[in-house]
Write a protein that holds these residues in place. Structure first.
Motif, PDB file in Angstrom:
ATOM      1  N   ASP A   1    -134.960 100.558   8.417  1.00 40.67           N
ATOM      2  CA  ASP A   1    -134.911 101.539   7.420  1.00 40.67           C
ATOM      3  C   ASP A   1    -134.162 102.658   7.944  1.00 40.67           C
ATOM      4  O   ASP A   1    -134.193 103.196   9.250  1.00 40.67           O
ATOM      5  CB  ASP A   1    -136.302 101.940   7.294  1.00 40.67           C
ATOM      6  N   GLY A   2    -133.506 103.388   6.932  1.00 41.84           N
ATOM      7  CA  GLY A   2    -132.675 104.812   7.270  1.00 41.84           C
ATOM      8  C   GLY A   2    -133.224 106.073   6.588  1.00 41.84           C
ATOM      9  O   GLY A   2    -132.477 107.046   6.632  1.00 41.84           O
ATOM     10  N   SER A   3    -134.122 105.833   5.654  1.00 35.75           N
ATOM     11  CA  SER A   3    -134.448 106.723   4.426  1.00 35.75           C
ATOM     12  C   SER A   3    -135.714 107.584   5.086  1.00 35.75           C
ATOM     13  O   SER A   3    -135.759 108.758   4.824  1.00 35.75           O
ATOM     14  CB  SER A   3    -134.719 106.149   3.396  1.00 35.75           C
ATOM     15  N   THR A   4    -136.971 107.156   5.802  1.00 33.91           N
ATOM     16  CA  THR A   4    -137.935 107.708   6.065  1.00 33.91           C
ATOM     17  C   THR A   4    -137.860 108.919   7.118  1.00 33.91           C
ATOM     18  O   THR A   4    -136.917 108.883   8.046  1.00 33.91           O
ATOM     19  CB  THR A   4    -138.932 106.600   6.879  1.00 33.91           C
ATOM     20  N   ARG A   5    -138.163 109.944   6.457  1.00 29.39           N
ATOM     21  CA  ARG A   5    -138.143 111.210   7.324  1.00 29.39           C
ATOM     22  C   ARG A   5    -136.582 111.777   7.180  1.00 29.39           C
ATOM     23  O   ARG A   5    -136.250 112.804   7.996  1.00 29.39           O
ATOM     24  CB  ARG A   5    -138.580 111.107   8.801  1.00 29.39           C
ATOM     25  N   LEU A   6    -135.675 111.383   6.537  1.00 31.07           N
ATOM     26  CA  LEU A   6    -134.268 111.783   6.441  1.00 31.07           C
ATOM     27  C   LEU A   6    -134.703 113.123   5.378  1.00 31.07           C
ATOM     28  O   LEU A   6    -134.517 112.743   3.970  1.00 31.07           O
ATOM     29  CB  LEU A   6    -133.509 110.816   5.809  1.00 31.07           C
ATOM     30  N   LYS A   7    -134.293 114.106   5.777  1.00 33.99           N
ATOM     31  CA  LYS A   7    -134.336 115.192   4.927  1.00 33.99           C
ATOM     32  C   LYS A   7    -133.388 115.368   4.021  1.00 33.99           C
ATOM     33  O   LYS A   7    -132.149 114.997   3.984  1.00 33.99           O
ATOM     34  CB  LYS A   7    -134.578 116.664   5.746  1.00 33.99           C
TER      35      LYS A   7
END
Length: 225
Positions: free
Chosen positions: A148-154
């Motif tokens: 996953d690379g989307s969680t917490r990506l502002k």
């Protein structure tokens, strides 16, 4: 007398032939027969073993081009990988993560790599923004994900990746497989693979909870700068 001589000669010839046959081993006779049988056969042509190309391309890049390959992670065991010119290979050995590195396009020297988890409590979007901003002009930036690379990506981090030319960064969802290559300070050719994304789908996932890994690869002209 003539009949007796002819009979004696025939018996002598038969005996000598019998003795000569006894001197030949069974294996020798078999080998001789096999040799005679093979004379009329066509030779079997075997294709040579294909030569391994840079970054495991199927076909080599032309002289004057750099080879690249970016592979996202797949499941728990298939790690994300980034390859450039077969000399710089980065195994992104954590998950879930975002993996980035930039290198000097002219000298092809790895300058810096950034690997960070996107599910821990630490805020990494600012770190990612600083990483991209600090990459000097004339750099190639290569990015990929594992798990996953989307969680917490502002949004501000997504915005700076969009400014590099990404068309999918805003579409990234939980466990999307993503690979991206961009240039800072110069333009990449329009006809090369720059980005690819694969979404998690409970019905079509290759791995338990994970979509199939994806990759982009190609050849970049060396004279862009």
């Amino acid at each position: 007398v003539k009949l007796t001589g002819l009979l004696f000669t025939s018996l002598a010839a038969w005996y000598l032939g019998y003795e000569f046959a006894g001197l030949l081993s069974k294996g020798t006779i078999t080998a001789s027969i096999a040799t005679l049988q093979d004379i009329g056969k066509k030779p079997v042509l075997r294709a040579p073993v294909p030569k391994r190309q840079k970054c495991d391309h199927w076909s080599p890049c032309l002289p004057g081009y750099y080879a690249y390959r970016i592979l996202s992670g797949g499941g728990r065991e298939r790690l994300a990988k980034i390859c450039f010119e077969d000399e710089l290979q980065v195994g992104c050995e954590h998950e879930p993560l975002m993996c980035l590195f930039f290198l000097n396009f002219v000298s092809v020297l790895l300058s810096k790599i950034l690997i960070f988890s996107v599910t821990d409590s630490t805020e990494h979007s600012g770190e990612m923004i600083a990483f991209i901003k600090n990459a000097p002009e004339g750099s190639l930036l290569l990015m990929t994900t594992h798990d996953d690379g989307s969680t917490r990506l502002k949004n501000d981090a997504k915005k700076i990746v969009e400014e590099l030319g990404s068309k999918e960064i805003w579409n990234m969802k939980f466990r999307s497989s993503w690979a991206f290559i961009a240039a800072k300070g110069f333009k990449l050719p329009d006809d090369i693979q720059k980005e690819k994304i694969n979404y998690s789908d409970g019905k079509n996932n290759r791995y338990n909870g994970w979509p199939a890994e994806i990759q982009i690869e190609g050849c970049i002209p060396r004279n862009l700068i």
